[in-house]
Design a protein around this motif. Sequence first.
Motif, short mmCIF file in Angstrom:
data_model
loop_
_atom_site.label_atom_id
_atom_site.label_comp_id
_atom_site.label_asym_id
_atom_site.label_seq_id
_atom_site.Cartn_x
_atom_site.Cartn_y
_atom_site.Cartn_z
N THR A 28 0.92 -1.19 0.08
CA THR A 28 0.11 0.37 -0.17
C THR A 28 1.06 1.46 0.12
O THR A 28 2.11 1.13 0.10
N TRP A 31 -2.74 5.44 0.01
CA TRP A 31 -3.75 5.32 -0.60
C TRP A 31 -5.03 4.36 -1.18
O TRP A 31 -5.99 3.57 -1.43
N GLU A 32 -4.04 3.10 -2.04
CA GLU A 32 -3.98 2.37 -2.81
C GLU A 32 -3.78 0.75 -2.38
O GLU A 32 -2.46 0.93 -1.86
#
Length: 85
Positions: A28, A31-32
């Motif tokens: 990660t 954010w993603e």
Amino acid sequence: PVLIARNMQIEDARQVGADGSHLKLTLTDGWETIDAIAFRMGQFYDELPGYIDVVFQYETNEFRGNVKRQMNVQDIKASEDQSGI
């Protein structure tokens, strides 16, 4: 294209393959979160730091009917900053 992602936090890591010669990672950037596979890098499992820089290509992984985007990792190194900033 070949891309680089810096300061990726390792949320999960495990050795995969019949002899543990590959790494399956969950990474990660805050954010993603994305899955990653690192073929022939299983020997680094015990040395993985908390944050890594990865050189990778995006690919589609189809496994047991599930289709997901993942990183196909070509190189890994420890991020210079291990604080996650």
